[in-house]
Design an enzyme around this catalytic site. Sequence first.
Site, short mmCIF file in Angstrom:
data_model
loop_
_atom_site.label_atom_id
_atom_site.label_comp_id
_atom_site.label_asym_id
_atom_site.label_seq_id
_atom_site.Cartn_x
_atom_site.Cartn_y
_atom_site.Cartn_z
CD GLU A 153 7.19 78.60 26.63
OE1 GLU A 153 6.93 77.68 25.85
OE2 GLU A 153 6.65 78.73 27.74
CD GLU A 260 4.54 82.65 31.68
OE1 GLU A 260 4.28 81.44 31.84
OE2 GLU A 260 4.71 83.16 30.55
C1 XIL Z 1 -0.53 78.32 29.84
C2 XIL Z 1 -1.85 78.68 30.50
O1 XIL Z 1 -1.64 78.92 31.89
C3 XIL Z 1 -2.84 77.53 30.30
O2 XIL Z 1 -4.10 77.94 30.81
C4 XIL Z 1 -2.95 77.19 28.84
O3 XIL Z 1 -3.74 76.03 28.72
C5 XIL Z 1 -1.58 76.91 28.23
O4 XIL Z 1 -0.69 78.01 28.46
N1 XIL Z 1 4.43 79.40 29.59
C6 XIL Z 1 3.72 80.40 29.03
C7 XIL Z 1 2.26 80.50 29.22
O5 XIL Z 1 4.30 81.35 28.47
O6 XIL Z 1 1.61 81.10 28.11
C8 XIL Z 1 1.65 79.16 29.52
O7 XIL Z 1 0.33 79.43 29.93
C9 XIL Z 1 2.43 78.46 30.63
C10 XIL Z 1 3.85 78.24 30.20
#
Ligand code: XIL
Length: 343
Positions: A153, A260
């Site tokens: 990110e 994701e």
């Molecule tokens: C999120 C997880 O799913 C949650 O359980 C945690 O509380 C916060 O992080 N983008 C990402 C992930 O790259 O690491 C994030 O994951 C969601 C957004």
Amino acid sequence: MLRRSLLLGAGALAACGAGASKPSPQTLAPLKDAASFPLGLAAMTGQFDDGGWTQVARTHFDRITPEWEMKMEAILLEDGGLDFSRSDQLVARARQMGLGVFGHALIWYAQGGPSFEALADRPAEFRRAYRGYIARVMGRYRGQVTGWDVVNEPIRDDGSGLRDCLWSRALGQDGYIIEAFEAAREADPDVPLFLNDYNLESNPAKRRSFLTLAERLLRAGAPLSGLGTQTHIDCDLPDGAIRQTVRELAALGLPVHVSEIDVSTDAGDPARQPRLFAEAVEAMGDLPPAQRFGVTVWGARDRDSWLRRGGEHNPLSPDRPLLFDDDGRPKPAAQAFAAALRA
Ligand code: XIL
């Protein structure tokens, strides 16, 4: 959805189980058997003790991405020491189940630590600690992971450039990213090294900034070897946006990871969810085999989704963003995902 409220406080949640549930009859042939690329699943250690979750995970998926246990906040101690107990436990549970592990995420604007903040105005020492962290974490899992999100990110939400963060303030924009990839490649000469971001489908400006960053990194000789698009989308995302994004990322010639995906039913027509999941599969399948790094779904069952945990969650109208329902039964989205895999 206020992402910030979702990104905090992972620790307590990640340690506890999802609440044991009964396995449910599977009426869907294993998704991974129909796929021409790896299928991944977000996971937290506690879920490995939940029979409903493990049935979906072992039946349909090849590998897991830790939601929390391999992030800096789970490993880096206040004094700069490293605690690998959580990440080791997750890797061991995945291995016991025959699942691969995708490393996520070494450097992220959202997480730092007092040991780095204390060095913020001492660049040489900061650099040594920064590269040392990457080297030690990657060194521990060398040969045990299928890839790493090295930088997660980096682009501002409005797409206007790179985020300002602890890392960029100490090592410079582009600089902190190039150094992270260099340190990662030194730690492991073989593992694929990814740059990962979100909202690339819904925000063309952000996608453009992500791509121009990737091109700059490649021109600078950074050992970038994969591009991840998180694909946290809503049901109102127009048809074709996923395909366009995957195609544009693939134009750089690197492997592409839909890293994701979840399709929130909180916005748009939930009846569009199957088509959007299918589009992600079709987009990946349209790539040359060498560029099909895979599709990772950000959770097994709707109840496992991070979107069920944030402050924005409405328990009276729960989000249903994943392929399997709360009881692990395949939804129409799973059927459409499977049909696209077979096509
Ligand atoms: C999120 C997880 O799913 C949650 O359980 C945690 O509380 C916060 O992080 N983008 C990402 C992930 O790259 O690491 C994030 O994951 C969601 C957004």
